[in-house]
Design a protein around this motif. Structure first.
Motif, mmCIF file in Angstrom:
data_model
loop_
_atom_site.group_PDB
_atom_site.id
_atom_site.type_symbol
_atom_site.label_atom_id
_atom_site.label_comp_id
_atom_site.label_asym_id
_atom_site.label_seq_id
_atom_site.Cartn_x
_atom_site.Cartn_y
_atom_site.Cartn_z
ATOM 1 N N UNK A 1 -7.027 -25.662 29.021
ATOM 2 C CA UNK A 1 -7.964 -26.012 27.945
ATOM 3 C C UNK A 1 -7.349 -25.818 26.573
ATOM 4 N N UNK A 2 -6.451 -24.836 26.452
ATOM 5 C CA UNK A 2 -5.794 -24.598 25.173
ATOM 6 C C UNK A 2 -4.865 -25.743 24.784
ATOM 7 N N UNK A 3 -4.486 -26.564 25.752
ATOM 8 C CA UNK A 3 -3.602 -27.693 25.467
ATOM 9 C C UNK A 3 -4.370 -28.951 25.081
ATOM 10 N N UNK A 4 -5.690 -28.952 25.271
ATOM 11 C CA UNK A 4 -6.484 -30.140 25.017
ATOM 12 C C UNK A 4 -6.632 -30.450 23.532
ATOM 13 N N UNK A 5 -6.826 -31.718 23.245
ATOM 14 C CA UNK A 5 -7.270 -32.125 21.916
ATOM 15 C C UNK A 5 -8.671 -31.564 21.689
ATOM 16 N N UNK A 6 -9.121 -31.479 20.425
ATOM 17 C CA UNK A 6 -10.426 -30.853 20.145
ATOM 18 C C UNK A 6 -11.587 -31.433 20.945
ATOM 19 N N UNK A 7 -11.580 -32.735 21.218
ATOM 20 C CA UNK A 7 -12.656 -33.327 22.020
ATOM 21 C C UNK A 7 -12.147 -33.719 23.403
ATOM 22 N N UNK A 8 -11.109 -33.007 23.865
ATOM 23 C CA UNK A 8 -10.504 -33.313 25.155
ATOM 24 C C UNK A 8 -11.305 -32.792 26.333
ATOM 25 N N UNK A 9 -10.911 -33.223 27.521
ATOM 26 C CA UNK A 9 -11.601 -32.870 28.756
ATOM 27 C C UNK A 9 -10.576 -32.503 29.822
ATOM 28 N N UNK A 10 -10.803 -31.386 30.486
ATOM 29 C CA UNK A 10 -10.059 -31.000 31.682
ATOM 30 C C UNK A 10 -10.954 -31.254 32.877
ATOM 31 N N UNK A 11 -10.449 -31.994 33.857
ATOM 32 C CA UNK A 11 -11.181 -32.246 35.093
ATOM 33 C C UNK A 11 -10.355 -31.673 36.234
ATOM 34 N N UNK A 12 -10.909 -30.656 36.892
ATOM 35 C CA UNK A 12 -10.177 -29.949 37.944
ATOM 36 C C UNK A 12 -11.035 -29.898 39.192
ATOM 37 N N UNK A 13 -10.491 -30.367 40.309
ATOM 38 C CA UNK A 13 -11.286 -30.371 41.526
ATOM 39 C C UNK A 13 -10.474 -30.723 42.743
ATOM 40 N N UNK A 14 -11.186 -30.996 43.826
ATOM 41 C CA UNK A 14 -10.570 -31.192 45.129
ATOM 42 C C UNK A 14 -11.241 -32.363 45.850
ATOM 43 N N UNK A 15 -10.453 -33.090 46.616
ATOM 44 C CA UNK A 15 -11.023 -34.164 47.424
ATOM 45 C C UNK A 15 -10.329 -34.213 48.776
ATOM 46 N N UNK A 16 -10.896 -34.993 49.698
ATOM 47 C CA UNK A 16 -10.225 -35.169 50.983
ATOM 48 C C UNK A 16 -9.093 -36.175 50.827
ATOM 49 N N UNK B 238 -12.553 -43.004 20.425
ATOM 50 C CA UNK B 238 -12.362 -42.520 19.060
ATOM 51 C C UNK B 238 -11.078 -41.714 18.857
ATOM 52 N N UNK B 239 -10.371 -41.389 19.941
ATOM 53 C CA UNK B 239 -9.158 -40.589 19.807
ATOM 54 C C UNK B 239 -8.084 -41.339 19.029
ATOM 55 N N UNK B 240 -7.411 -40.627 18.131
ATOM 56 C CA UNK B 240 -6.298 -41.217 17.395
ATOM 57 C C UNK B 240 -5.006 -41.176 18.209
ATOM 58 N N UNK B 241 -5.033 -40.465 19.334
ATOM 59 C CA UNK B 241 -3.851 -40.341 20.192
ATOM 60 C C UNK B 241 -4.327 -40.262 21.645
ATOM 61 N N UNK B 242 -4.700 -41.399 22.244
ATOM 62 C CA UNK B 242 -5.340 -41.388 23.562
ATOM 63 C C UNK B 242 -4.355 -41.199 24.713
ATOM 64 N N UNK B 243 -3.758 -40.011 24.771
ATOM 65 C CA UNK B 243 -2.823 -39.709 25.852
ATOM 66 C C UNK B 243 -3.510 -38.796 26.861
ATOM 67 N N UNK B 244 -3.308 -39.099 28.155
ATOM 68 C CA UNK B 244 -3.879 -38.315 29.252
ATOM 69 C C UNK B 244 -2.743 -37.788 30.119
#
Length: 273
Positions: A144-159, A47-53
């Motif tokens: 989070x302040x940079x996100x679009x209103x329905x945006x998502x921040x995913x922050x984590x760690x992997x091997x 639904x995003x009008x600007x689907x940039x990640x």
């Protein structure tokens, strides 16, 4: 709107916010995180009008940004990705990999995008491990302040090869969930994932903290589900998750569990004090 970074503006004039990471990266390292994002964030992408990640801190090679674009486009063909790196040399090295919908730019936690665009997704994998726990909340708030209103921040760690991964998902309002993901055949017990906890939780894996209690209960559920091991590690994981569901607020269900994932509400695992 296509992502375009003019050559003269690829490198920011002011000092980016943050520090360079080690830059370690491998193809398919973030496939588990990407698969989860494409599933749970699909509606917002559509639904995003600007689907940039944004792939923040993609490292010494651009593989993860290239892969993120391909995976998001299975959900939204118009999706675009900007790889943002604080090391100018890494940006210069990534430029030859640019293509329609994929560019690379110099920056940090300020997440510079042309025209002030607000991303529907920021993925920050293996970025905060070098920071102090006390710094995490400020970084989260800035991103989070940079996100679009329905945006998502995913922050984590992997091997290094993406077998074990733990991430926090945040909306513009703050943290929502914690997801544990693994290649189940390589897992002896769920608490093996403790070494991949994100910075906000890794130092809290001690008695008296919720994350410690959760991993203890997960190990107990895993041990109780040992008879299911004959049916495969996936069935054992699913049975363990079902046992936990009565005591912990899990998000999602068997469809996600079958992927070797388990998601818990953040407020159940948040550090005390």
């Amino acid at each position: 709107m296509s992502v375009v970074v003019p050559p003269g503006r690829r490198f920011v004039r002011s000092r980016p916010v943050g520090s360079a990471t080690r830059g370690t990266t491998n193809p398919n390292r973030l496939r588990r995180m990407d698969r989860w994002i494409a599933a749970v964030h699909a509606a917002a992408l559509v639904r995003s009008s600007d689907p940039v990640a944004v792939d923040l801190g993609y490292g010494a090679a651009p593989w993860t940004a290239v892969e993120l674009l391909a995976r998001l486009r299975t959900v939204r063909p118009e999706a675009e990705v900007v790889g943002v790196e604080i090391d100018p040399a890494r940006v210069a090295a990534a430029v030859p990999y640019e293509r329609a919908g994929l560019v690379f730019a110099h920056g940090g936690f300020e997440v510079p995008l042309p025209g002030g665009r607000r991303p529907v997704l920021i993925r920050a994998a293996n970025v905060l491990r070098q920071y102090g726990e006390a710094e995490v909340a400020d970084v989260w708030a800035r991103l989070c302040a940079r996100l679009a209103p329905d945006g998502l921040l995913v922050e984590g760690t992997c091997d290094e090869i993406g077998r074990r991964h733990v991430w926090v998902a945040l909306s513009p309002e703050g943290p929502r969930t914690v997801t544990f993901a693994a290649r189940l055949a390589s897992l002896d017990r769920p608490s093996d994932l403790a070494e991949r906890l994100p910075k906000a939780l890794i130092h809290r894996n001690v008695p008296g903290e919720p994350i410690h209690a959760f991993l203890r209960d997960f190990d107990r559920a895993w041990a109780s589900a040992a008879p299911y091991a004959d049916l495969g590690a996936r069935q054992r994981w699913i049975r363990s998750a079902a046992s936990l569901a009565g005591a912990w607020p899990l998000v999602g269900g068997p469809r996600r569990w079958r992927q070797g994932e388990l998601t818990v509400r953040w407020d159940a695992l948040a550090p005390r004090g």
